[in-house]
Design a protein around this motif. Structure first.
Motif, short mmCIF file in Angstrom:
data_model
loop_
_atom_site.label_atom_id
_atom_site.label_comp_id
_atom_site.label_asym_id
_atom_site.label_seq_id
_atom_site.Cartn_x
_atom_site.Cartn_y
_atom_site.Cartn_z
N GLU A 39 0.83 -1.20 0.00
CA GLU A 39 0.00 0.00 0.00
C GLU A 39 0.86 1.26 0.00
O GLU A 39 0.56 2.23 -0.71
CB GLU A 39 -0.93 0.01 1.21
CG GLU A 39 -1.85 1.21 1.25
CD GLU A 39 -2.90 1.13 2.34
OE1 GLU A 39 -3.56 2.15 2.59
OE2 GLU A 39 -3.07 0.04 2.93
N ALA A 40 1.95 1.26 0.75
CA ALA A 40 2.83 2.43 0.79
C ALA A 40 3.44 2.70 -0.58
O ALA A 40 3.51 3.85 -1.03
CB ALA A 40 3.92 2.22 1.84
N VAL A 41 3.87 1.64 -1.26
CA VAL A 41 4.44 1.79 -2.60
C VAL A 41 3.40 2.36 -3.56
O VAL A 41 3.67 3.28 -4.35
CB VAL A 41 4.98 0.44 -3.11
CG1 VAL A 41 5.36 0.53 -4.59
CG2 VAL A 41 6.19 0.00 -2.29
N PHE A 42 2.20 1.82 -3.51
CA PHE A 42 1.13 2.27 -4.40
C PHE A 42 0.75 3.73 -4.12
O PHE A 42 0.59 4.53 -5.05
CB PHE A 42 -0.10 1.38 -4.24
CG PHE A 42 -0.05 0.09 -5.02
CD1 PHE A 42 1.14 -0.44 -5.47
CD2 PHE A 42 -1.21 -0.61 -5.31
CE1 PHE A 42 1.19 -1.62 -6.19
CE2 PHE A 42 -1.19 -1.79 -6.03
CZ PHE A 42 0.02 -2.30 -6.47
N LEU A 43 0.59 4.08 -2.86
CA LEU A 43 0.12 5.43 -2.54
C LEU A 43 1.20 6.48 -2.81
O LEU A 43 0.88 7.61 -3.18
CB LEU A 43 -0.34 5.49 -1.09
CG LEU A 43 -1.62 4.69 -0.78
CD1 LEU A 43 -2.02 4.86 0.67
CD2 LEU A 43 -2.76 5.11 -1.70
N ASP A 44 2.46 6.11 -2.63
CA ASP A 44 3.54 7.05 -3.00
C ASP A 44 3.42 7.41 -4.48
O ASP A 44 3.53 8.58 -4.87
CB ASP A 44 4.91 6.42 -2.73
CG ASP A 44 5.27 6.39 -1.25
OD1 ASP A 44 4.58 7.07 -0.46
OD2 ASP A 44 6.23 5.68 -0.89
N ALA A 45 3.21 6.39 -5.32
CA ALA A 45 3.10 6.62 -6.76
C ALA A 45 1.82 7.37 -7.10
O ALA A 45 1.82 8.26 -7.97
CB ALA A 45 3.15 5.29 -7.50
N LEU A 46 0.73 7.05 -6.42
CA LEU A 46 -0.55 7.70 -6.73
C LEU A 46 -0.49 9.19 -6.40
O LEU A 46 -0.98 10.02 -7.18
CB LEU A 46 -1.67 7.03 -5.94
CG LEU A 46 -3.09 7.43 -6.33
CD1 LEU A 46 -3.40 7.01 -7.77
CD2 LEU A 46 -4.12 6.81 -5.38
N GLU A 47 0.12 9.55 -5.29
CA GLU A 47 0.26 10.97 -4.95
C GLU A 47 1.19 11.68 -5.93
O GLU A 47 1.03 12.88 -6.18
CB GLU A 47 0.77 11.11 -3.52
CG GLU A 47 -0.28 10.76 -2.47
CD GLU A 47 0.23 10.92 -1.05
OE1 GLU A 47 -0.57 11.30 -0.17
OE2 GLU A 47 1.43 10.66 -0.82
N GLY A 48 2.13 10.93 -6.52
CA GLY A 48 2.98 11.52 -7.55
C GLY A 48 2.22 11.82 -8.83
O GLY A 48 2.46 12.84 -9.49
N LEU A 49 1.27 10.94 -9.17
CA LEU A 49 0.46 11.16 -10.37
C LEU A 49 -0.60 12.24 -10.15
O LEU A 49 -0.94 12.99 -11.07
CB LEU A 49 -0.23 9.85 -10.78
CG LEU A 49 0.66 8.67 -11.20
CD1 LEU A 49 -0.21 7.48 -11.57
CD2 LEU A 49 1.57 9.04 -12.35
N PHE A 50 -1.13 12.30 -8.92
CA PHE A 50 -2.21 13.24 -8.59
C PHE A 50 -1.79 14.07 -7.37
O PHE A 50 -2.20 13.77 -6.24
CB PHE A 50 -3.51 12.49 -8.30
CG PHE A 50 -4.04 11.70 -9.47
CD1 PHE A 50 -4.90 12.29 -10.39
CD2 PHE A 50 -3.67 10.38 -9.66
CE1 PHE A 50 -5.38 11.57 -11.46
CE2 PHE A 50 -4.14 9.65 -10.72
CZ PHE A 50 -5.00 10.25 -11.64
N PRO A 51 -0.97 15.10 -7.56
CA PRO A 51 -0.43 15.87 -6.42
C PRO A 51 -1.50 16.53 -5.56
O PRO A 51 -1.27 16.77 -4.37
CB PRO A 51 0.45 16.92 -7.11
CG PRO A 51 0.78 16.34 -8.44
CD PRO A 51 -0.41 15.54 -8.85
#
Length: 440
Positions: free
Chosen positions: A351-363
């Motif tokens: 989940e941490a890996v996924f959410l780090d990337a998601l916040e990068g795509l959608f700041p």
């Protein structure tokens, strides 16, 4: 006349509808399922409102098997059709990708490459026969028909996210069918895609079917995985589960080919090798219930090689969030080699890996809006359909006449999906040579 005793491995769509058809022949049917509920990859989990599917699903207008079963189960009024809004995240930017006009405005490609891409898709949609595509890879086909830039910018990142190191080996037939399927889901004027979803989730369809099977005398043993299958000296099969050993006349395996090879070590070695040679990708699916929406799009394909997921599916941009307690339902999906350390990592690590990337795509979006999250894993989620896959598929009949294989990996040129799983299950009596009756 004694009813034939048939065992089925797996209470997913194929196993359930196979039991439905086999009971019509007069056979005695028992389904063994390792999980605690029916549905397989279409199983349901609770939410703040209506139940949710652990793994996202929808159907296309060309998927006739699901509406057919829904009508048979009296659920046809629950199946509804929606107009999705889709997007593509490529080269650091979110771009609409729903209509042909969106393709023409896709500035990640040059104007000439956009035209070549559009013509490539049009030719693929009109192609009726796929045999000549079996000898080439998707990469070879796209680069020849649309150019290298189209492959490198769009298709390679998507194939890499879905098939990992096998991306450049995926057959052209697999990609052709994907393009063909999406075009078939559009309306008569070819400008608006329509997707189907069932009120209460597709899991309701399989729970209703399971109840119907039980009423008709079928048995479904949940949390009861098959451990071993052997041929019995006195004829038939011995099926071993945690509950003990039981004799059956016939068995239908809806598990993966490799799983059957492990369960039936007595099968001839060359056939077992053929079963284990087929590769599958696993899947990690993060289901989140959030206070904030990500975007206005239902489906976002992520063509960014460094992103740990390939699809962002905001379910509540297809259905209203009011059905789920006002929360926005978002799925993040990653296909992955089952031996990859990330697949074996803890849920919190994934989940941490996924959410780090998601916040990068959608700041503008924050993980603070996540009110509930659950991670689901499936080991054999996607067959790796390499070039020449049709010749690699094992037959339904096995060297043991008592055992028949009906697996996701045998569906081709179509890809996995509810529609094709149900179609295969409908054919169970025919595949098992029992179309004339189930007595022994």
């Amino acid at each position: 006349m004694v009813a034939m005793k048939i065992a089925i491995i797996g209470a997913g769509p194929t196993g359930l509808v196979a039991a439905h058809e086999l009971l019509k022949t007069g056979a005695s049917v028992t389904i063994f399922e390792g999980e605690g509920d029916v549905g397989g990859l279409v199983r349901m989990v609770p939410s703040e409102g209506e139940p949710l599917e652990a793994f996202y699903h929808h159907i296309f207008t060309s998927d006739g098997a699901v509406p057919e079963l829904a009508e048979e189960m009296g659920l046809q009024d629950r199946l509804r059709w929606y107009k999705p809004s889709n997007a593509l995240f490529v080269r650091g930017k979110l771009r609409p990708f729903t209509t042909p006009g969106d393709l023409l405005r896709l500035d990640a490609l040059s104007l000439m490459d956009r035209v070549r891409f559009g013509l490539f898709v049009l030719r693929a949609q009109r192609r009726r026969h796929w045999g000549e595509l079996e000898g080439i890879t998707a990469r070879q086909w796209v680069e020849k028909e649309a150019g290298r830039a189209v492959y490198e910018v769009l298709w390679h990142p998507l194939l890499r996210s879905k098939f990992g190191e096998h991306a450049d080996d995926i057959g052209a037939t697999w990609l052709w069918n994907k393009i063909k399927l999406r075009s078939s889901s559009r309306g008569a004027h070819q400008h608006q895609e329509m997707l189907g979803y069932m009120d209460g989730g597709f899991g309701l369809l399989y729970e209703t079917l399971a109840e119907d099977l039980r009423r008709r005398g079928g048995q479904i043993r949940l949390s009861c995985p098959v451990k071993r299958v052997d041929r019995a000296f006195e004829g038939g099969l011995r099926v071993t589960t945690p509950e003990g050993e039981e004799r059956f006349d016939r068995l239908l395996a809806t598990c993966s080919p490799a799983a059957l090879a492990e369960l039936a070590p007595g099968l001839p070695e060359d056939f077992r090798h053929r079963l284990t040679a087929l590769r599958h990708m696993a899947n990690l699916c993060l289901l989140m219930e959030c206070d904030a929406s990500l975007s206005s799009y239902y489906w976002i394909s992520v063509a960014e090689e460094r992103c740990p997921f390939v699809a962002v599916v905001e379910h509540t941009n297809l259905l209203p969030s009011s059905r789920y307690g006002g929360r926005h339902v978002i799925y993040l999906s990653r296909y992955i080699d089952p031996e990859d350390p990330l697949f074996r990592a803890s849920s919190s690590e994934v989940e941490a890996v996924f959410l780090d990337a998601l916040e990068g795509l959608f700041p503008a979006w924050s993980r603070d809006s996540v009110r509930r999250s659950r991670l689901f894993r499936a080991r054999d989620a996607q067959p790796v359909a390499v070039r020449g896959y049709d010749a690699l598929r094992p037959p339904h009949a096995t060297p043991w006449p008592e055992v028949t294989l009906a697996a996701m990996a045998q569906i081709f040129p179509e890809d996995r999906g509810q529609n094709y799983a149900l179609r295969m299950g409908r054919r169970a009596p025919e595949l098992m040579g029992l179309a004339g009756g189930g007595a022994s």
